[in-house]
Design an enzyme around this catalytic site. Structure first.
Site, PDB file in Angstrom:
ATOM      1  CD  GLU A 183      44.409  39.907  43.755  1.00  0.00           C
ATOM      2  OE1 GLU A 183      43.632  41.144  44.034  1.00  0.00           O
ATOM      3  OE2 GLU A 183      44.551  39.506  42.515  1.00  0.00           O
ATOM      4  CD  GLU A 252      41.875  35.966  41.128  1.00  0.00           C
ATOM      5  OE1 GLU A 252      41.928  36.923  40.576  1.00  0.00           O
ATOM      6  OE2 GLU A 252      41.862  35.813  42.440  1.00  0.00           O
TER       7      GLU A 252
HETATM    8  C1  GAL Z   1      41.270  39.775  41.576  1.00  0.00           C
HETATM    9  C2  GAL Z   1      40.470  38.998  43.050  1.00  0.00           C
HETATM   10  C3  GAL Z   1      39.271  38.427  42.256  1.00  0.00           C
HETATM   11  C4  GAL Z   1      38.763  39.259  41.462  1.00  0.00           C
HETATM   12  C5  GAL Z   1      39.487  39.647  40.249  1.00  0.00           C
HETATM   13  C6  GAL Z   1      38.602  40.346  39.337  1.00  0.00           C
HETATM   14  O1  GAL Z   1      42.194  40.801  42.114  1.00  0.00           O
HETATM   15  O2  GAL Z   1      41.464  38.316  43.588  1.00  0.00           O
HETATM   16  O3  GAL Z   1      38.551  37.902  43.478  1.00  0.00           O
HETATM   17  O4  GAL Z   1      37.916  40.211  42.118  1.00  0.00           O
HETATM   18  O5  GAL Z   1      40.346  40.531  40.881  1.00  0.00           O
HETATM   19  O6  GAL Z   1      37.706  39.784  38.786  1.00  0.00           O
END
Ligand code: GAL
Length: 838
Positions: A183, A252
């Site tokens: 990110e 994600e």
């Molecule tokens: C995303 C990040 C993950 C984790 C998630 C929240 O932005 O890439 O590593 O932190 O948020 O759980």
């Protein structure tokens, strides 16, 4: 003319792209698919972070992910776990990355390896080792020589290790994708030119390592070719990669959200998660990763934040303990099977999209070989919709998508859960443990390690070897002070950058203050009882995890930075900030290793009626035998305040049941846009009450349990519990589509639509011992609190009594005859049932 030329050039580029990436390596991609060994795939992936469970748990977790329809396991690589001291590497135990990847391979699954090395992940310092901050001239995640050198060294180390173990797909291993950075896009935006050149450098550096498999950068719109830019979020259907020949990847898909101490526990309804995934696939998605599929536990001091809880359960399809979370796991499994049936059509090209109504759409995929798959969507958050598609009618619940792998029959709808639900219980297995206690010092006067003028930043002072830092100073009070003769006590005000603070005046606890996930800073402000002469003020400042996110989070401060002042003295206000302060890193009990077997026998503990109750800064110890069986174990610490807990010398993590969750835990409807504040539980209760005790950390007998309690707690209230399935439920409409039925029809085994079946299954080793509720008709409520509606078949229980009692699992067709006939003809009926497992 110009346009045609551009078009031709584009076509050429696309062709060139697919040639470059599919011709030479065994993992490649194009606009529609990830291509593994020549096979065009739509891939389902799930995040499992290896240090968040134990090696003994890994095979079971991986197997359950596979059974849930997962093709790929995604994990970050945790730099600070692997290089705790500069140049000293560690790849054993929970950090045995190679073993983890090999287990995934053995199970027949692929790996998406997010090397980072920045992880974020609510992990201490975002995965960076604390020593990295002290490399001269360093600045994290930007165009900075020392940082880039360290990052490249670690990234290359991991890539070379994977190559040496032949773990890349091109070498016959399971790794099909990698990730560099995490990110970084939003950060780059903030940093400007140096951010941009760092991102370009990182991409080039990664590609230069020549892994043979594609690299991904998530949330990085300008990821340079051939790196694939990917999306993270609760929904990602709107996302398009930055080149037409790159596949649409969702790195994600958040299955819910993390918990902070003091915050409620977020959950995400399975219907909405399934909806978001179906929506992504119907809009041309090729790869989706659940973050998290198994969240696990932030053992030791690995939780970041600050204020990230020890549990990283995440409301994931596999719960913190590695057990199925139902119906989420089962509903997603059904979704994955439906998607896989559509795979041949999905990988063939873009969908044809048609409107079926104001808020309804059809997405239709066709392959050259003639297969056809359709997704029918109802975006309306409030109403059902009846749509007509290819001359048939379909009923779509609000905020749902139906999947038709043959463009005719619905096999799955995201809002209709066919999978069973389960209610879990935490059953005490040992209570009333024999406790001993030992008092930690309530000041560091006698053995402070150094004295300086002024207040020091905490992390620079502790280098994070401990959560604890003592600040102590003297305050001289003149015997002529008015407050000593019945006036108001002076007021002590302390400003701290966080995260928690205990204030001792002459060895007595004067009070406690702490921040929160949203606001780590704190102010202590209270009247304090001082006496004439020298008073000893000792501040125990406590860090609760280092930040893991934000611009230059390495520069964030913690600890008592001041000002510290006393008001209400005859002189008015006295500033204590710039006087002499003595410091001590860590607790006496830490120095003595009281958590370990050898250390704990080095001091005199008290027992019986002398055991400290509700007393701050107290060590407790006890021993217990491992309970029989294989059920996962936890400690119920609800009667404790705040501290850390160890078993046989291994840290289970920080505990803080004294921090009650504040927030709004109202009812939550699956329909409508989800965010991390929408569906919450535990309001008014401890954010985290139970603490996972991995079975593999126990001996059969004589396990040493040690706690360090900061606030004051009741150790006699502590119990060891086992986690098990209490009951399972099915809640199924009489004509609910089921994939198996469609398969029977498609294979010509039956010629008319079949009734669905209710499947009920207790955990292995359990049996169905009673029927708590059963109603065929119009029952109301949810699993755990079903009740009869106006229509109820009187023989609803009979079928379950007959087919289920004494069995580990059973299936009962949802058809009126089974329940003694139709209790209310012409009414849409359903079956709700709950059976007890024991
Ligand atoms: C995303 C990040 C993950 C984790 C998630 C929240 O932005 O890439 O590593 O932190 O948020 O759980």
């Amino acid at each position: 003319m110009g346009c045609t030329l551009i078009l031709m050039l584009n076509v050429l580029l696309v062709l060139l792209g697919s040639w470059v990436f599919s011709g030479t390596a065994s993992v490649s991609y194009d606009h529609r698919a990830i291509i593994v060994n020549g096979q065009r795939r739509i891939l389902i992936s799930g995040s499992v972070h290896y240090p968040r469970s134990t090696p003994e748990m890994w095979p079971g977790i991986i197997q359950k992910a596979k059974e849930g329809g997962v093709d790929v396991i995604q994990t970050y690589v945790f730099w600070n776990g692997h290089e705790p001291q500069q140049g000293k590497y560690y790849f054993e135990g929970r950090y045995d990355l190679v073993k983890f990847i090999k287990l995934v391979h053995q199970a027949g699954l692929y790996v998406h390896l997010r090397v980072g090395p920045y992880a974020c992940a609510e992990w201490n310092f975002g995965g960076f080792p604390v020593w990295l901050k002290y490399v001269p001239g360093i600045s994290f995640r930007t165009d900075n020589g020392p940082f880039k050198a360290a990052m490249q060294k670690f990234t290359a180390k991991i890539v070379n290790m994977m190559k040496a173990e032949r773990l890349y797909e091109t070498q016959g291993g399971p790794i099909i994708l990698s990730q560099i950075e995490n990110e970084y896009g939003p950060m780059e935006w903030e940093l400007g030119a140096p951010g941009k050149s760092y991102a370009q450098w990182a991409a080039k550096m990664a590609v230069g390592l020549d892994t043979g498999v594609p690299w991904v950068m998530c949330k990085q719109d300008d990821a340079p070719d051939p790196i694939i830019n990917a999306c993270n979020g609760f929904y990602c259907d709107y996302f398009s990669p930055n080149k037409a020949y790159k596949p649409k990847i969702w790195t994600e898909a958040w299955t819910a959200w993390f918990t902070g101490f003091g915050n409620p526990v977020p959950y995400r309804p399975a219907e909405d998660l399934a909806f978001s995934v179906a929506k992504f696939i119907q809009k041309g998605g090729s790869f989706i990763n659940y973050y998290m599929y198994h969240g696990g536990t932030n053992f030791g001091r690995t939780a970041g934040g600050p204020f990230i809880a020890t549990s990283y359960d995440y409301d994931a399809p596999l719960d913190e303990y590695g057990l199925l979370r139902q119906p989420k796991w089962g509903h997603l499994k059904d979704l994955h099977r439906a998607i896989k049936l559509c795979e041949p059509a999905l990988v063939s090209g873009d969908p044809a999209v048609t409107a079926l109504g104001h808020q309804q759409e059809a997405h239709v995929f066709r392959s050259k070989a003639g297969s056809c798959a359709a997704f029918l969507a109802n975006y309306d958050q409030h109403s059902f919709a009846t749509v007509s598609f290819a001359n048939r009618h379909y009923n779509l619940p609000p905020w749902s998508i139906s999947i038709l792998p043959d463009c005719k029959n619905t096999v799955f709808n995201t809002a209709r859960i066919g999978a069973q639900s389960a209610q879990m219980k935490m059953t005490p297995v040992s209570r009333g443990l024999p406790w001993q206690s030992f008092n930690e010092e309530t000041s560091s006067y006698e053995d402070s390690s150094f004295t300086v003028v002024g207040l020091l930043e905490q992390i620079n002072t502790t280098r994070d070897v401990s959560d604890y830092l003592w600040y102590s100073t003297d305050v001289k009070i003149d015997s002529r002070e008015k407050f000593l003769r019945g006036g108001k006590w002076p007021w002590l005000t302390i400003m701290s950058a966080g995260h928690a603070l205990h204030v001792f005046v002459n060895g007595q606890l004067a009070g406690t203050a702490y921040g929160s996930l949203e606001k780590p800073k704190l102010t202590f402000s209270k009247a304090v009882n001082l006496r004439a002469g020298v008073n000893k003020i000792s501040l125990l400042s406590i860090a609760v995890g280092l930040p893991n996110i934000g611009p230059h989070f390495e520069t964030w401060n913690a600890g008592v930075l001041g000002p510290v002042s006393l008001t209400g003295l005859d002189e008015g206000k006295r500033d204590l900030t710039w006087q002499k302060w003595s410091y001590k890193v860590g607790l006496k009990g830490e120095a003595l290793s009281l958590h370990s077997l050898s250390g704990s026998s080095s001091v005199e503990w008290v027992e019986g009626s002398l055991v400290a109750q509700r007393q701050p800064l107290t060590w407790y110890k006890s021993t217990f035998n491992a309970p029989a069986g294989n059920d996962p174990l936890a400690l119920d610490l609800n009667t404790m305040g705040k501290g850390q807990v160890w078993i046989n010398g291994q840290s289970l993590g920080r505990y803080w049941p004294g921090y009650k969750a504040s927030g709004n835990c109202g009812a939550c409807n699956y329909a409508g846009w989800f965010n991390e504040k929408k569906c919450l539980s535990n309001c008014g209760e401890a954010s985290q009450r139970w603490y996972h005790v991995p079975r593999s950390w126990l001996y059969p007998t004589g396990n040493l349990l040690v706690l360090f309690e900061e606030w004051g707690g009741e150790p006699h209230g502590i119990s060891l519990v086992k986690r098990e399935v209490a009951s399972v439920c099915a809640d199924i409409n009489e004509w609910q589509p089921q994939l198996v039925n469609w398969q029977m029809q498609a294979s010509g085994k039956v010629d008319k639509p079949l009734r669905p079946k209710a499947h009920l299954s207790c955990a292995s080793g359990q049996k169905i011992t009673s029927i708590k509720f059963a109603s065929f008709g119009t029952p109301q409520g949810v699993c755990g609190s079903f009740r009869e509606g106006s229509c109820h078949a009187f023989h609803s229980y009979d079928a379950f009594e007959r087919y289920c009692i004494g069995q580990n699992s059973c299936s009962v067709p949802v058809t009126p005859e089974i329940f003694g006939g139709d209790p209310c003809p012409h009414v849409m009926k359903k079956l709700s049932v709950e059976v007890i497992c024991s």
